[in-house]
Design a protein around this motif. Structure first.
Motif, PDB file in Angstrom:
ATOM      1  N   HIS A 101       1.106   6.013   9.020  1.00 56.84           N
ATOM      2  CA  HIS A 101       1.518   5.037   8.025  1.00 56.84           C
ATOM      3  C   HIS A 101       0.778   3.740   8.328  1.00 56.84           C
ATOM      4  N   SER A 124       0.085  -0.443   6.728  1.00 55.89           N
ATOM      5  CA  SER A 124       0.391  -1.446   5.717  1.00 55.89           C
ATOM      6  C   SER A 124      -0.834  -1.669   4.832  1.00 55.89           C
ATOM      7  N   GLN A 183      -0.527   7.378   4.899  1.00 51.28           N
ATOM      8  CA  GLN A 183       0.389   6.942   3.841  1.00 51.28           C
ATOM      9  C   GLN A 183       0.436   5.415   3.871  1.00 51.28           C
ATOM     10  N   ALA A 190       2.215   1.854   2.941  1.00 50.21           N
ATOM     11  CA  ALA A 190       3.498   1.224   2.606  1.00 50.21           C
ATOM     12  C   ALA A 190       3.452  -0.181   3.194  1.00 50.21           C
ATOM     13  N   GLU A 231       8.378  -0.720   5.856  1.00 48.19           N
ATOM     14  CA  GLU A 231       8.505   0.702   5.523  1.00 48.19           C
ATOM     15  C   GLU A 231       7.681   1.558   6.475  1.00 48.19           C
ATOM     16  N   SER A 232       6.500   1.074   6.856  1.00 46.40           N
ATOM     17  CA  SER A 232       5.661   1.829   7.791  1.00 46.40           C
ATOM     18  C   SER A 232       6.346   1.940   9.149  1.00 46.40           C
TER      19      SER A 232
END
Length: 313
Positions: A104, A106, A133, A135, A139-140
């Motif tokens: 993940h 940002s 992903q 985020a 959230e990450s």
């Protein structure tokens, strides 16, 4: 819901749910898992019948999860990740360097830095695949803590003791204005001059916004409400496009606007006594069982230098 019924749910059915959520389309998800669309639809319907709950809302613009669907999706991701981890551990026993890494990141590193880093990495280690992903930083961080991803790169320093945290790359926020703006090409400006200008800012939860708000508080004793906020947007790309379109000006990462500065679409305006800098942080769980391909990747990003042309002085 009967517990025995839940035990009848298969890994393949969970895979179809994960693919459907991530692809947001029955047709794309069916291609991803190599099923016909009717077969994929049948898998979802069978799960709903076994559990006696609706999992997926079919909407004109795509799909969304019900609260029950969200619970099952979160666990499905963890179960599939555990399956991947088990396979990778078996591979590791054969002294093989290949593997898959779930990340993940940002917005800024995911959009403007990691594509270059991963391109260089793949040239050396084509047998290691990195899935990223994007985020916001909060959230990450949550995804790493919840074991939805293994490694993260974010724009704020976490304080959670369950994480290993290392500063990785540097960033600087600059004041960007569009071509034709009255401040474009000018010398130094003051915050008093900027107070009446319309600003485009990132959404709450963004590390970029948090860094900007901290500067206003610490340097000026201001809150964001002291500025004229024209709009809040959910990505740096959206902020950049809004500035180019003339919606306002923005404090934005130098990484996000390098090309636009070089092409003359945007101009950097120096602000008196203002230099806003931060680090991007590499994070992963302290209890993560690092395999060989994880260590190879971590060593690579730690030593990777951002190309000079990506970070104008």
């Amino acid at each position: 819901m009967a517990y025995d019924g839940f035990r009848n749910i298969t890994i393949q059915q969970l895979e179809t749910l994960v693919a459907l959520v991530e692809e947001r389309s029955f047709s794309r998800a069916s291609r991803r898992v190599c099923l016909t669309q009717p077969s994929l639809t049948k898998h979802v319907k069978n799960m709903e019948e076994v559990l006696n709950v609706r999992l997926v809302n079919r909407e004109r613009m795509g799909i969304s999860l019900t609260p029950e669907g969200k619970v099952l999706y979160d666990y499905a991701r963890k179960l599939l990740h555990l399956r991947e981890e088990a396979g990778e551990r078996l591979v590791r026993t054969q002294d093989h360097t290949g593997g898959v890494i779930d990340m993940h990141a940002s917005t800024i590193p995911a959009t403007y830095i990691l594509p270059y880093v991963l391109s260089d990495f793949r040239k050396i280690h084509p047998d290691i695949r990195v899935n990223v992903q994007m985020a916001d930083s909060e959230e990450s961080m949550d995804a790493i803590l919840n074991q939805q991803s293994e490694i993260g790169i974010i724009g704020k320093k976490p304080l959670n003791q369950k994480l290993n945290v290392e500063p990785l790359w540097e960033d600087r926020l600059i004041l960007a204005v569009p071509r034709g703006h009255r401040m474009a090409g000018r010398g130094m400006v003051t915050w008093a001059e900027l107070a009446g200008e319309p600003f485009v800012v990132r959404e709450k939860g963004s590390a970029t916004r948090e860094v900007f708000e901290r500067y206003l508080r610490d340097a000026l004793n201001w809150t964001l409400s002291r500025l004229h906020i024209a709009v809040e947007l959910g990505s740096s790309e959206a902020v950049k496009e809004a500035v180019i379109a003339g919606l306002g000006i923005s404090m934005i990462s130098i990484h996000a606007v390098e090309r636009e500065l070089l092409s003359g679409l945007l101009y950097e305006v120096p602000v008196e006594d203002c230099r806003i800098e931060r680090s991007f942080y590499l994070i992963y769980r302290r209890q993560l069982a690092l395999m060989r391909h994880h260590q190879i990747f971590l060593d690579f990003v730690r030593s990777h230098k951002i190309h000079r042309e990506q970070l104008p002085a």
